[in-house]
Write a protein that holds these residues in place. Sequence first.
Motif, PDB file in Angstrom:
ATOM      1  N   LEU A   1      -3.145   5.736  -4.109  1.00 20.16           N
ATOM      2  CA  LEU A   1      -1.758   6.202  -4.129  1.00 20.16           C
ATOM      3  C   LEU A   1      -1.427   6.878  -5.456  1.00 20.16           C
ATOM      4  O   LEU A   1      -0.739   7.902  -5.495  1.00 20.16           O
ATOM      5  CB  LEU A   1      -0.809   5.028  -3.881  1.00 20.16           C
ATOM      6  CG  LEU A   1      -0.800   4.464  -2.459  1.00 20.16           C
ATOM      7  CD1 LEU A   1       0.111   3.248  -2.382  1.00 20.16           C
ATOM      8  CD2 LEU A   1      -0.350   5.523  -1.460  1.00 20.16           C
TER       9      LEU A   1
ATOM     10  N   LEU B   1      -2.887  10.326  -5.386  1.00 23.26           N
ATOM     11  CA  LEU B   1      -2.083  11.245  -4.576  1.00 23.26           C
ATOM     12  C   LEU B   1      -0.827  11.678  -5.321  1.00 23.26           C
ATOM     13  O   LEU B   1      -0.403  12.836  -5.234  1.00 23.26           O
ATOM     14  CB  LEU B   1      -1.708  10.576  -3.249  1.00 23.26           C
ATOM     15  CG  LEU B   1      -2.866  10.321  -2.277  1.00 23.26           C
ATOM     16  CD1 LEU B   1      -2.368   9.556  -1.057  1.00 23.26           C
ATOM     17  CD2 LEU B   1      -3.515  11.639  -1.855  1.00 23.26           C
ATOM     18  N   ALA B   2      -0.221  10.747  -6.063  1.00 21.94           N
ATOM     19  CA  ALA B   2       0.965  11.097  -6.848  1.00 21.94           C
ATOM     20  C   ALA B   2       0.626  12.116  -7.924  1.00 21.94           C
ATOM     21  O   ALA B   2       1.389  13.053  -8.185  1.00 21.94           O
ATOM     22  CB  ALA B   2       1.569   9.838  -7.471  1.00 21.94           C
TER      23      ALA B   2
ATOM     24  N   PRO C   1      -6.293   0.610  -2.798  1.00 21.13           N
ATOM     25  CA  PRO C   1      -5.176   1.391  -2.237  1.00 21.13           C
ATOM     26  C   PRO C   1      -4.198   1.872  -3.299  1.00 21.13           C
ATOM     27  O   PRO C   1      -3.679   2.989  -3.214  1.00 21.13           O
ATOM     28  CB  PRO C   1      -4.515   0.406  -1.266  1.00 21.13           C
ATOM     29  CG  PRO C   1      -5.595  -0.547  -0.897  1.00 21.13           C
ATOM     30  CD  PRO C   1      -6.439  -0.690  -2.119  1.00 21.13           C
ATOM     31  N   LEU C   2      -3.952   1.031  -4.321  1.00 21.42           N
ATOM     32  CA  LEU C   2      -3.021   1.428  -5.373  1.00 21.42           C
ATOM     33  C   LEU C   2      -3.563   2.613  -6.158  1.00 21.42           C
ATOM     34  O   LEU C   2      -2.834   3.571  -6.448  1.00 21.42           O
ATOM     35  CB  LEU C   2      -2.759   0.250  -6.313  1.00 21.42           C
ATOM     36  CG  LEU C   2      -1.809   0.538  -7.489  1.00 21.42           C
ATOM     37  CD1 LEU C   2      -0.448   0.987  -6.982  1.00 21.42           C
ATOM     38  CD2 LEU C   2      -1.667  -0.689  -8.379  1.00 21.42           C
TER      39      LEU C   2
END
Length: 288
Positions: free
Chosen positions: A216, A219-220, A212-213
């Motif tokens: 994320l 996406l950033a 998940p990290l």
Amino acid sequence: MRRALAMAGVAVALAVIPAGPASAHVGGGPEPSNYAAVITSVSRVVPGLDVSLSADGERLRVTNDGAGELLVPGYSDEPYLRIEADGVQRNTRSPATYLNVSLSGDTELPPEADPSAAPEWTSVSDTPTYEWHDHRTHWMGSQLPPAVQADPTAEHLIASWEVPLVYDGQPMLVAGTLTWYPPPSSLPSTVLGVGLIVVGLAVAGRARWQRPLVVLLGLAVVAEAGHLATSPVPAESPVYAVTAAALPTVVAALLTWASWRSVRGGPARWCTWRVSPAGWSCCRVCPT
């Protein structure tokens, strides 16, 4: 693995932090400005006549769909533009024809520019709309206004301006203001960036949070790439500006990709990731 994720988190945070209020812009779109110009009044209401202004006051736009003739005087009150329903004509003898080419108004005037000479009209548009740099509506100095230099953190009324128009022989006036607004504080974006670093370091070592990290972080990176792509390129040193602005995002993208490969090449190769009430978990033999 934890080191790779932490490095990616730091890189993404460093790429996102400059996207705050004080960031440089490097793509397409209007350039940011601390100046705000507004039209406060138009002395006459004329059917079909519309006057608007860009947010920073650098461009004035006039549309005349009415039946009458609209004249726009230049800076010496000479005829500059003639706008009618069938098009726009510009006076080649008006100094404004040449001064309005540049935002700074420092264009060298040719010999034919004479505000006292009879107008010589040339067609510049077949539509009733024309837009130009009008130096009466924006700040012309190469330096910040004195009031802003004295206190750049406060709002300042820089000028109250007027642009005269003549519609069917009757004078009218467009009036407005130019205001300086201080840039917003960069503290929120800085706190956000530091928070991302802290969170990344805290959870990078937990196996169930690794995928998940990385998602994320990816996406950033995509969001920051979109920000760069939709920002204007500065006229001076565009290659340097684009390179300097894009480098942190490129580094973050490479580190995020490396982290993803590390995740896929680690536990994910020999186990299955499942979502449970406790979060992401990895199991070799998962219940069906």
